[in-house]
Each structure stands twice: as C-alpha cells, then as structure tokens.
Design a protein around this motif. Structure first.
Motif, PDB file in Angstrom:
ATOM      1  N   GLY A  53      70.949  11.875  18.441  1.00 31.58           N
ATOM      2  CA  GLY A  53      70.079  13.017  18.693  1.00 31.58           C
ATOM      3  C   GLY A  53      69.982  13.947  17.493  1.00 31.58           C
ATOM      4  O   GLY A  53      68.887  14.442  17.158  1.00 31.58           O
ATOM      5  N   GLN A  54      71.098  14.179  16.810  1.00 31.30           N
ATOM      6  CA  GLN A  54      71.058  15.044  15.635  1.00 31.30           C
ATOM      7  C   GLN A  54      70.273  14.412  14.490  1.00 31.30           C
ATOM      8  O   GLN A  54      69.540  15.096  13.760  1.00 31.30           O
ATOM      9  N   ILE A  55      70.389  13.094  14.332  1.00 31.85           N
ATOM     10  CA  ILE A  55      69.612  12.425  13.287  1.00 31.85           C
ATOM     11  C   ILE A  55      68.121  12.480  13.601  1.00 31.85           C
ATOM     12  O   ILE A  55      67.280  12.705  12.705  1.00 31.85           O
ATOM     13  N   ASN A  56      67.760  12.298  14.867  1.00 27.36           N
ATOM     14  CA  ASN A  56      66.345  12.378  15.245  1.00 27.36           C
ATOM     15  C   ASN A  56      65.794  13.785  15.015  1.00 27.36           C
ATOM     16  O   ASN A  56      64.639  13.946  14.570  1.00 27.36           O
ATOM     17  N   THR A  57      66.594  14.810  15.289  1.00 26.42           N
ATOM     18  CA  THR A  57      66.149  16.183  15.037  1.00 26.42           C
ATOM     19  C   THR A  57      65.921  16.415  13.551  1.00 26.42           C
ATOM     20  O   THR A  57      64.935  17.058  13.134  1.00 26.42           O
ATOM     21  N   LEU A  58      66.814  15.856  12.737  1.00 31.94           N
ATOM     22  CA  LEU A  58      66.661  15.996  11.292  1.00 31.94           C
ATOM     23  C   LEU A  58      65.402  15.291  10.799  1.00 31.94           C
ATOM     24  O   LEU A  58      64.664  15.800   9.932  1.00 31.94           O
ATOM     25  N   LEU A  59      65.139  14.108  11.350  1.00 31.04           N
ATOM     26  CA  LEU A  59      63.934  13.375  10.946  1.00 31.04           C
ATOM     27  C   LEU A  59      62.659  14.081  11.412  1.00 31.04           C
ATOM     28  O   LEU A  59      61.632  14.055  10.714  1.00 31.04           O
ATOM     29  N   LYS A  60      62.697  14.724  12.571  1.00 32.55           N
ATOM     30  CA  LYS A  60      61.515  15.474  13.041  1.00 32.55           C
ATOM     31  C   LYS A  60      61.180  16.622  12.094  1.00 32.55           C
ATOM     32  O   LYS A  60      60.008  16.916  11.840  1.00 32.55           O
ATOM     33  N   ILE A  61      62.226  17.273  11.571  1.00 34.11           N
ATOM     34  CA  ILE A  61      61.974  18.364  10.627  1.00 34.11           C
ATOM     35  C   ILE A  61      61.328  17.827   9.357  1.00 34.11           C
ATOM     36  O   ILE A  61      60.392  18.429   8.793  1.00 34.11           O
ATOM     37  N   LEU A  62      61.804  16.666   8.892  1.00 35.55           N
ATOM     38  CA  LEU A  62      61.232  16.098   7.668  1.00 35.55           C
ATOM     39  C   LEU A  62      59.813  15.582   7.872  1.00 35.55           C
ATOM     40  O   LEU A  62      58.993  15.617   6.942  1.00 35.55           O
ATOM     41  N   ARG A  63      59.499  15.102   9.086  1.00 33.04           N
ATOM     42  CA  ARG A  63      58.181  14.523   9.353  1.00 33.04           C
ATOM     43  C   ARG A  63      57.171  15.545   9.858  1.00 33.04           C
ATOM     44  O   ARG A  63      56.012  15.183  10.111  1.00 33.04           O
ATOM     45  N   ASN A  64      57.612  16.755   9.979  1.00 39.77           N
ATOM     46  CA  ASN A  64      56.685  17.783  10.470  1.00 39.77           C
ATOM     47  C   ASN A  64      55.585  18.038   9.445  1.00 39.77           C
ATOM     48  O   ASN A  64      55.805  17.970   8.234  1.00 39.77           O
TER      49      ASN A  64
END
Length: 241
Positions: A53-64
């Motif tokens: 879940g933390q990795i997915n949150t980090l990737l969402k920030i980068l893909r925003n």
C-alpha cells in the motif's frame, strides 16, 4: 510562473520524501520483527500488504498529472568537501558524513556500474537469441525442481505435524507426587528411616564399656568377684597325709 512551478515541485518533493520515509520505517520494522519475533503467515501477509500500500501511494504521487517530472530535473554537486558535514549526516541518518569526490559518483549516478550494465546486457542478448524450444525446456526443468522442493517441504511438514501429535497424545510415564517425594527425600531427608538396631544419633557398633568395681553401700571389705570352689583335702590329692 517559474515561482509557482518551484513551489509545486517543493511540495511534491516533501510529500515524496515523507512517503519514502514511511516506507523505509515499515521495512525496518518488518526486518526487526523477522529477526526478533516468531511471526505466523497471516502477520507476514499483513506486513507485505502494508508495504504494498505504501509503494502504491508513492507511485500515485509520481504518476499524478500535477507532479513535475523528476527526470527533467538535474542534480549537480555545487560544493565538494572532504570535511565532515553535520547537517548532511543528520539528513542521511549518519550514512553520509561528507560530500566528497568518493561519494558523489555513487550517489548521483543515473546508471548502474559499467560491470553490472555489461552483465545485464549479456543476459538480455542471450534471452533474445534463445530459441523457443530451448527456453521451454529450461522452464520445464525449473518447474520440476520447484515442484520437488515443494513436495519435500510438504512431506517434512506432515512428518513434523505427526510427530507433534504423537508427542502430545503420548501417555504420561511420570508421577508428580513421586517426583516431589524424591526431591524432598534428597534435599531434606523426608521419609527416610534410620538403620534398625541402633538408636538415633548413636554409632551402630558401640565399644563395650569396661566394668567398674562396685562399692558396698556401707563400710567393709569389697566382696571378691572371683568365685572359689573349696573341696576337702582327701578328694583333692590321692596321696594326702
């Protein structure tokens, strides 16, 4: 316009640093639990779910869409010094103490080492040029090895479970009462009997006491303890006068 972009970049960078710090702390905590605690499989899955879940949150920030592309930013060292930098040590949790010529090539590189890159390129070329039947044979061999390992682990697990069940259901061959009585007898002598024929505290073979002559209750001679048998003279010697 440039100020707004810089401000947005700073906000995104702070969020990225916070999420990366949370992920690092979760990984450290999970490693500590693996080394110091006996985790069951559900707990391991929970920790993996947290990390995912933390990795997915980090990737969402980068893909925003509002996130500036970090690949378009260039990071250059402005000052290189061999002296210790306390602020840098604090930011890196004492991993980097000085920003010198030895540290910069490792921390600011965008590509792996030349040796690693050359080895990776060899593997890529080998995988591309491999024929399909050869790749299928290797896949089959790997699957066979994995299945054998899984069967071995399963058989050993079943044997361990059977042994545990037999030990739990085995009939008890000891008595707590007998064990307690034995411990009391060894430690404090409870239940032990003295040897027969001798009083408590006296030696088993006492020495005979010497007889003492008895004195008369009133004055007079002490009676002799030697018994005599006086006979007539005629009976004692045949040639008596």
């Amino acid at each position: 316009m440039e100020q707004k972009e810089e401000k947005a970049f700073e906000v995104v960078l702070d969020a990225y640093i916070n999420r990366a710090t949370d992920l690092k702390n979760s990984i450290s905590s999970f490693i500590m639990k693996l080394e110091t605690e006996s985790l069951n499989w559900p707990n391991v899955l929970d920790n993996f779910a947290l990390l995912s879940g933390q990795i997915n949150t980090l990737l969402k920030i980068l893909r925003n869409e509002k996130t500036p592309l970090l690949r378009n930013k260039i990071l250059l060292p402005l000052v290189l010094s061999p002296d210790r930098d306390e602020e840098l040590a604090k930011l890196t949790e004492n991993r980097v103490h000085a920003f010198n010529h030895e540290i910069v090539p490792d921390y600011l590189r965008t590509k792996p080492d030349p040796e690693v890159e050359a080895r990776e390129q060899q593997h890529l070329v080998k995988s591309i040029n491999m024929q399909m039947d050869m790749a299928q044979k290797q896949i089959t061999a790997i699957n066979k090895i994995v299945n054998n390992v899984l069967e071995t682990i399963k058989a050993n697990r079943d044997a361990w479970e059977n042994d545990s069940g037999q030990r739990a259901s085995a009939q008890q061959t000891s008595s707590l009462a007998d064990t307690g009585a034995l411990i009391c007898a060894i430690t404090v002598g409870k239940g032990l009997k003295p040897p027969t024929g001798s009083p408590k505290g006296q030696p088993t073979n006492p020495q005979p006491q010497p007889q003492q002559p008895t004195r008369p209750a009133s004055g007079g001679k002490v009676p002799s303890v030697i018994k005599t048998n006086i006979k007539s003279a005629g009976s004692m010697h045949p040639y008596a006068r």
